[in-house]
Design a protein around this motif. Sequence first.
Motif, PDB file in Angstrom:
ATOM      1  N   UNK A 109      47.500  49.783  30.032  1.00 28.71           N
ATOM      2  CA  UNK A 109      47.750  48.934  28.756  1.00 28.71           C
ATOM      3  C   UNK A 109      47.078  49.358  27.481  1.00 28.71           C
ATOM      4  N   UNK A 110      46.313  50.417  27.667  1.00 31.16           N
ATOM      5  CA  UNK A 110      45.554  51.235  26.560  1.00 31.16           C
ATOM      6  C   UNK A 110      46.575  52.371  26.088  1.00 31.16           C
ATOM      7  N   UNK A 111      47.511  52.717  26.588  1.00 32.26           N
ATOM      8  CA  UNK A 111      48.374  53.721  26.329  1.00 32.26           C
ATOM      9  C   UNK A 111      49.406  53.257  25.027  1.00 32.26           C
ATOM     10  N   UNK A 112      49.519  53.856  24.057  1.00 32.00           N
ATOM     11  CA  UNK A 112      50.401  53.362  23.151  1.00 32.00           C
ATOM     12  C   UNK A 112      51.599  54.123  23.037  1.00 32.00           C
ATOM     13  N   UNK A 113      51.886  55.505  23.668  1.00 30.70           N
ATOM     14  CA  UNK A 113      53.081  56.224  23.686  1.00 30.70           C
ATOM     15  C   UNK A 113      52.880  57.163  24.504  1.00 30.70           C
ATOM     16  N   UNK A 114      53.985  57.482  25.173  1.00 27.26           N
ATOM     17  CA  UNK A 114      53.908  58.323  26.620  1.00 27.26           C
ATOM     18  C   UNK A 114      55.191  59.220  26.472  1.00 27.26           C
ATOM     19  N   UNK A 115      55.050  60.638  26.736  1.00 23.97           N
ATOM     20  CA  UNK A 115      55.965  61.706  26.831  1.00 23.97           C
ATOM     21  C   UNK A 115      56.280  62.179  28.254  1.00 23.97           C
ATOM     22  N   UNK A 178      57.387  54.375  23.546  1.00 23.36           N
ATOM     23  CA  UNK A 178      56.073  53.594  22.898  1.00 23.36           C
ATOM     24  C   UNK A 178      56.227  52.328  23.203  1.00 23.36           C
ATOM     25  N   UNK A 179      54.986  51.638  23.345  1.00 25.09           N
ATOM     26  CA  UNK A 179      54.778  50.318  23.100  1.00 25.09           C
ATOM     27  C   UNK A 179      54.850  49.576  21.879  1.00 25.09           C
ATOM     28  N   UNK A 180      55.621  48.714  21.693  1.00 21.73           N
ATOM     29  CA  UNK A 180      56.118  48.213  20.536  1.00 21.73           C
ATOM     30  C   UNK A 180      54.867  47.431  19.844  1.00 21.73           C
ATOM     31  N   UNK A 209      44.970  54.323  15.515  1.00 16.92           N
ATOM     32  CA  UNK A 209      44.932  53.113  15.413  1.00 16.92           C
ATOM     33  C   UNK A 209      44.395  52.704  16.884  1.00 16.92           C
ATOM     34  N   UNK A 210      43.768  53.734  17.816  1.00 13.90           N
ATOM     35  CA  UNK A 210      42.842  53.321  18.874  1.00 13.90           C
ATOM     36  C   UNK A 210      43.792  53.327  20.220  1.00 13.90           C
ATOM     37  N   UNK A 211      45.091  53.770  20.031  1.00 11.78           N
ATOM     38  CA  UNK A 211      45.971  53.830  21.486  1.00 11.78           C
ATOM     39  C   UNK A 211      45.741  55.292  21.914  1.00 11.78           C
ATOM     40  N   UNK A 212      45.959  55.443  23.325  1.00 15.80           N
ATOM     41  CA  UNK A 212      46.010  56.576  24.023  1.00 15.80           C
ATOM     42  C   UNK A 212      47.625  57.140  23.795  1.00 15.80           C
ATOM     43  N   UNK A 213      47.566  58.584  23.712  1.00 14.11           N
ATOM     44  CA  UNK A 213      48.877  59.349  23.864  1.00 14.11           C
ATOM     45  C   UNK A 213      48.882  60.127  25.221  1.00 14.11           C
ATOM     46  N   UNK A 214      49.855  59.873  26.072  1.00 15.97           N
ATOM     47  CA  UNK A 214      49.758  60.358  27.381  1.00 15.97           C
ATOM     48  C   UNK A 214      51.316  61.427  27.464  1.00 15.97           C
ATOM     49  N   UNK A 215      50.726  62.420  28.110  1.00 13.48           N
ATOM     50  CA  UNK A 215      52.022  63.313  28.771  1.00 13.48           C
ATOM     51  C   UNK A 215      52.195  63.163  30.268  1.00 13.48           C
ATOM     52  N   UNK A 216      53.253  62.713  30.603  1.00 10.56           N
ATOM     53  CA  UNK A 216      53.577  62.453  31.902  1.00 10.56           C
ATOM     54  C   UNK A 216      54.580  63.496  32.265  1.00 10.56           C
ATOM     55  N   UNK A 217      53.808  64.558  32.801  1.00 14.90           N
ATOM     56  CA  UNK A 217      54.286  65.695  33.198  1.00 14.90           C
ATOM     57  C   UNK A 217      55.217  65.420  34.649  1.00 14.90           C
ATOM     58  N   UNK A 218      55.136  64.546  35.174  1.00 20.09           N
ATOM     59  CA  UNK A 218      55.748  64.469  36.682  1.00 20.09           C
ATOM     60  C   UNK A 218      57.171  63.959  36.468  1.00 20.09           C
ATOM     61  N   UNK A 219      57.524  63.588  35.274  1.00 19.69           N
ATOM     62  CA  UNK A 219      58.962  63.246  35.105  1.00 19.69           C
ATOM     63  C   UNK A 219      59.865  64.191  34.073  1.00 19.69           C
ATOM     64  N   UNK A 220      60.904  64.182  33.956  1.00 23.31           N
ATOM     65  CA  UNK A 220      61.483  65.150  33.046  1.00 23.31           C
ATOM     66  C   UNK A 220      62.839  64.711  32.324  1.00 23.31           C
ATOM     67  N   UNK A 221      63.111  65.413  31.360  1.00 25.39           N
ATOM     68  CA  UNK A 221      64.320  65.355  30.621  1.00 25.39           C
ATOM     69  C   UNK A 221      64.737  66.653  30.274  1.00 25.39           C
ATOM     70  N   UNK A 222      65.830  67.010  30.110  1.00 23.41           N
ATOM     71  CA  UNK A 222      66.510  68.209  29.529  1.00 23.41           C
ATOM     72  C   UNK A 222      66.778  68.273  27.964  1.00 23.41           C
ATOM     73  N   UNK A 223      66.617  68.973  27.175  1.00 20.31           N
ATOM     74  CA  UNK A 223      66.501  68.968  25.676  1.00 20.31           C
ATOM     75  C   UNK A 223      67.470  70.345  25.248  1.00 20.31           C
ATOM     76  N   UNK A 224      68.762  69.916  25.100  1.00 22.63           N
ATOM     77  CA  UNK A 224      69.658  71.118  24.529  1.00 22.63           C
ATOM     78  C   UNK A 224      69.476  71.603  23.224  1.00 22.63           C
TER      79      UNK A 224
END
Length: 285
Positions: A109-115, A178-180, A209-224
């Motif tokens: 719940x402390x994560x504000x946004x995740x990639x 992102x968490x709204x 603003x006090x939120x964590x930003x997380x890199x979630x490298x176990x999941x993927x997308x492809x970017x053209x």
Amino acid sequence: MDLSVVIVNYQTFELTKNTINSIFEYDYPFELEVIVVDNASSDDSLSRLQDYFGDRVRFIASAENNGFAAGNNQALRVVEARYVLLLNSDTIVWENTLENIYNYMEDHKDVGTCGCRVLLENGELDKACKRSFPNVKNSFFRLFHIPTNSADDNYNLDNLPDDEIYEIDCLTGAFMFMRKEALDTAGLLDETFFMYGEDIDLCYRIKNSGWKIIYYGESKITHLKGASSKKQKSKLIYEFYRAMYIYYKKHHAEESSFIVNIVVYIGIAVLCILKLFLNLFKKKD
């Protein structure tokens, strides 16, 4: 609604269609909607997307193209879901990516946004998906292509594994889950940025603003990314360096001396002019 996926379309019918289809290909244990903002496309991509998806997708037609940040904000102002995903129109979402990150956000719940891990079409990592915040030092080494082994200058976090989960400074705007609540705290994208830089600026404000930003490298997308042409449009080059100027002035100018600021501004201007000049001699694919 649990998740709103926001996609900005600008004359990219096939790419946008494929991106949305990659989402709809899977089932999800939560409620999801897709919102497409058309940034005043001058072709028929909006009408074709509307005909193809019908009421499966929510469409917002912009009267004019005021940039990537402004396009996304049109959707963000009406989103009511608990989470929102900013997703580029030239991406392909892999199986379980949205579900995995959704579950991670639910459990942290402390994560504000995740990639996630963003792969280019050739399978290599898009290094923009996990970054440190730019500063005078790391920007200098990066812009002038000076090799360094200092951890302080590792803007792209090459020393960290690509397939693990950990806290970072900055994600790419191609995929920002992102968490709204965090977005409401930090505010919308800064529309001073036309394109480029708005993702770094938003991450900066979310983290402050006090939120964590997380890199979630176990999941993927492809970017053209950059698949259309080796020769860039002059406006894109200009906006890239303009974004540098805006970000530096907004977040670093007050803490730096007058001399440092002048050197930075001149450096950005010189690099922009040089890149525009060199681009004249590149051939289109």
